[in-house]
Design an enzyme around this catalytic site. Structure first.
Site, PDB file in Angstrom:
ATOM      1  N   ASP A  92      -9.799  -5.872  -4.207  1.00  0.00           N
ATOM      2  CA  ASP A  92      -8.791  -4.679  -3.502  1.00  0.00           C
ATOM      3  C   ASP A  92      -9.245  -3.325  -3.725  1.00  0.00           C
ATOM      4  OD1 ASP A  92      -6.337  -3.579  -2.591  1.00  0.00           O
ATOM      5  OD2 ASP A  92      -5.096  -5.148  -3.489  1.00  0.00           O
ATOM      6  N   SER A 115       0.820  -1.294  -0.066  1.00  0.00           N
ATOM      7  CA  SER A 115       0.107   0.056   0.032  1.00  0.00           C
ATOM      8  C   SER A 115       0.819   1.392   0.125  1.00  0.00           C
ATOM      9  CB  SER A 115      -1.045   0.111   1.182  1.00  0.00           C
ATOM     10  OG  SER A 115      -1.915   0.793   1.145  1.00  0.00           O
ATOM     11  N   HIS A 120      -7.405  -6.077   0.112  1.00  0.00           N
ATOM     12  CA  HIS A 120      -6.252  -5.219   0.264  1.00  0.00           C
ATOM     13  C   HIS A 120      -5.303  -6.230   0.903  1.00  0.00           C
ATOM     14  CE1 HIS A 120      -4.098  -1.637  -0.450  1.00  0.00           C
ATOM     15  NE2 HIS A 120      -3.966  -1.303   1.108  1.00  0.00           N
TER      16      HIS A 120
END
Length: 301
Positions: free
Chosen positions: A252, A112, A279
């Site tokens: 996601d 991320s 995610h």
């Protein structure tokens, strides 16, 4: 092995501390250094990467970025966008690499925000970086918010109405708003019910000290008001010259549209999407995730 390393920061009178933990033997083979996301969460939700020690004999280094977890907190820097910068976090990473004696030979995984940071670091061509894994990471925040809002539009109407109401009123710290955000997270952050304790620990840390997250991101994944709101690496992606593995999940927040600029811009790249994950495929499809990462690190593209 667990420890801390001092980190001198401009404008801070006393040295800050970077907390880290090493799994496996750093001298056994090239280690994998992991950058957690947020910005403003902690290493906990990446603890599953330690599986690589047993499956592929790959040593793993986890650490908490400045302002988070077991590293030094600087709550008086809330809202100081000139302080919380990519440059700061890259300097912290370089200090840790030097302390551990691995700066000349390491692999890097960023998840991320950690992938955003890792990608930026890779564009500077650090000589010791041998391969890069960008897991569930956006190439620009404009693409991220665009994708998140498309997912948001698929939420039940009452959830959407709650989000809209509190964002308009500036009451995003309310329990009702946070509950609606958690509903979104249950679909697009981590689909496991209950969420693994390692993931729950991250939310607890974030509640204790939201300084970095609120300053750089904002109230939620789709209501980005912080200093990263205009972030993009699209124009510099072509500078990444190490073999790169792209990962994301079908559900996601980092939808394909968010990841595809990396695939188009990096010369040596492979992309895999986890069919049953959002995610956090490192937990949602843990065995498959560790297998893919391990094979990439030991066998290449």
């Amino acid at each position: 092995m667990e420890g801390t390393v001092e980190f001198n920061v401009d404008g801070i009178d006393t040295p800050c501390k970077t907390w880290y933990k090493v799994f496996g033997d750093l001298k056994s083979r090239r280690p994998l250094v992991a950058l957690h996301g947020g910005p403003g969460v902690t290493h906990n939700y990446l603890l599953s990467l330690a599986d690589l020690v047993g499956t592929h004999a790959i040593p793993v280094v986890l650490y908490d970025q400045l302002g988070n977890g077991n590293s030094t907190h600087l709550q008086d820097k809330m809202g100081d966008t000139s302080f919380w910068t990519e440059k700061l976090f890259i300097a912290q990473l370089e200090g840790l690499l030097d302390h551990l004696g691995i700066r000349d030979d390491f692999d890097l995984l960023g998840h991320s925000w950690g992938g955003m940071l890792g990608a930026r670091f890779a564009t500077t061509h650090p000589p010791g970086l041998k391969s890069l894994i960008l897991s569930d990471s956006p190439a620009s925040m404009e693409l991220w918010v665009e994708a998140a809002n498309k997912l948001r539009a698929q939420l039940p109407q009452d959830v959407q109405d709650t989000l809209d109401k509190h964002e308009a009123a500036g009451t995003t710290d309310s329990e009702e708003y946070q509950g609606a955000v958690m509903f979104f997270y249950s679909r697009h952050l981590c689909r496991l019910d209950p969420m693994p304790q390692d993931v729950q620990d991250v939310f607890q840390w974030l509640q204790k000290d939201p300084t970095v997250y609120m300053t750089m991101n904002g109230p939620s994944e789709f209501h980005v008001t912080g200093s990263l709101k205009d972030w993009s690496i699209i124009d510099d992606i072509h500078l990444i010259n190490v073999p790169t593995l792209l990962l994301n999940g079908r559900y996601d927040e980092a939808q394909d549209s968010v990841v595809v600029p990396y695939f188009r811009g990096i010369q040596k790249v492979k992309w895999f999407t986890f069919a049953e994950s959002s995610h956090m495929p490192q937990y949602e499809e843990r065995e498959k995730y560790v297998q893919l990462v391990g094979e990439f690190l030991t066998q290449g593209l």
